[in-house]
Design an enzyme around this catalytic site. Sequence first.
Site, mmCIF file in Angstrom:
data_model
loop_
_atom_site.group_PDB
_atom_site.id
_atom_site.type_symbol
_atom_site.label_atom_id
_atom_site.label_comp_id
_atom_site.label_asym_id
_atom_site.label_seq_id
_atom_site.Cartn_x
_atom_site.Cartn_y
_atom_site.Cartn_z
ATOM 1 N N ASP A 178 0.873 -1.173 0.000
ATOM 2 C CA ASP A 178 0.000 0.000 0.000
ATOM 3 C C ASP A 178 0.912 1.225 0.000
ATOM 4 O O ASP A 178 1.698 1.410 0.934
ATOM 5 C CB ASP A 178 -0.901 -0.014 1.241
ATOM 6 C CG ASP A 178 -1.909 1.126 1.255
ATOM 7 O OD1 ASP A 178 -1.723 2.122 0.519
ATOM 8 O OD2 ASP A 178 -2.892 1.042 2.027
ATOM 9 N N SER B 74 -0.002 13.230 -14.849
ATOM 10 C CA SER B 74 -1.129 13.680 -15.663
ATOM 11 C C SER B 74 -0.873 15.087 -16.166
ATOM 12 O O SER B 74 -0.317 15.929 -15.442
ATOM 13 C CB SER B 74 -2.421 13.664 -14.847
ATOM 14 O OG SER B 74 -3.481 14.241 -15.591
ATOM 15 N N LYS C 97 -0.413 15.850 -8.752
ATOM 16 C CA LYS C 97 0.368 15.505 -9.938
ATOM 17 C C LYS C 97 1.411 16.576 -10.242
ATOM 18 O O LYS C 97 2.540 16.251 -10.664
ATOM 19 C CB LYS C 97 -0.559 15.295 -11.137
ATOM 20 C CG LYS C 97 -1.464 14.072 -10.995
ATOM 21 C CD LYS C 97 -0.660 12.781 -10.786
ATOM 22 C CE LYS C 97 -1.536 11.544 -10.832
ATOM 23 N NZ LYS C 97 -0.777 10.287 -10.657
ATOM 24 N N TYR D 186 -6.337 16.474 -7.082
ATOM 25 C CA TYR D 186 -5.643 15.596 -8.033
ATOM 26 C C TYR D 186 -4.613 16.387 -8.824
ATOM 27 O O TYR D 186 -3.455 15.960 -8.964
ATOM 28 C CB TYR D 186 -6.671 14.962 -8.968
ATOM 29 C CG TYR D 186 -6.078 14.052 -10.015
ATOM 30 C CD1 TYR D 186 -5.692 12.759 -9.686
ATOM 31 C CD2 TYR D 186 -5.910 14.480 -11.330
ATOM 32 C CE1 TYR D 186 -5.153 11.902 -10.643
ATOM 33 C CE2 TYR D 186 -5.377 13.637 -12.291
ATOM 34 C CZ TYR D 186 -4.993 12.357 -11.951
ATOM 35 O OH TYR D 186 -4.456 11.525 -12.903
#
Length: 228
Positions: A57, A135, A154, A150
């Site tokens: 994890d 991304s 990134k 998010y």
Amino acid sequence: MGTYLITGIGRGIGQELTRILLSRGDRVIGTVRDPGQVPAEWEAFVKNGRLELLKLDVRDEASIADAASRVNEPVDVLINNAGIIGPDRQSTLNMDFEGFLDTLRVNTLGPLRVVQAFLPQLRRSPQAKIVTISSRMGSLSYAKSDRIAYRASKAAVNKVMQGLATDLAVDGIAAIAVHPGWVQTDMGGSGADISVQQSAAGLVKLVDRLTLKETGGFFDWQGDAIPF
């Protein structure tokens, strides 16, 4: 034939990368949070030693350390693939802050923790490579604010990879961030631009041709440089 360590092979891009690499004869060490996630057709590869599964994890430093202790061989390519889209509520005007922190734990700190834990194995390879799935949404050249947790995670991991590239150049280890495209996965949705097969095939071609000349860069799945 090389040895690839890929995080998050239970689904999506990680699963397709594993399929491609196994089909062409490479060895894959794949991490999953739940070993029951992997396809049944991979059992033959596990039995013949071409695929090794590690429970890991990326949020859990002890889990990462335990996984690294089980790998006693050179790693030629590390692909940081595990990632999450973040909380439902992630606007600059209405933020789930605990969800934001979890997104950073997975998407930004996770890749760095994995690299540090597996650095001894990477240093045993003559031309090791580190590839982190990022991304274009994290590019600072875009002012869009949707999915800001998010996007921020990134953007941050891009900088981390750039820093790793600087620090590991002396070891001959290349490190890059990659935009996989807008992909038809659970995260990207069925209306995305490209299939997971297209994305993974392009990523493998990029990894194959990657040298120290490109270290520290940010590329798309077709191998074109994109702005940070």
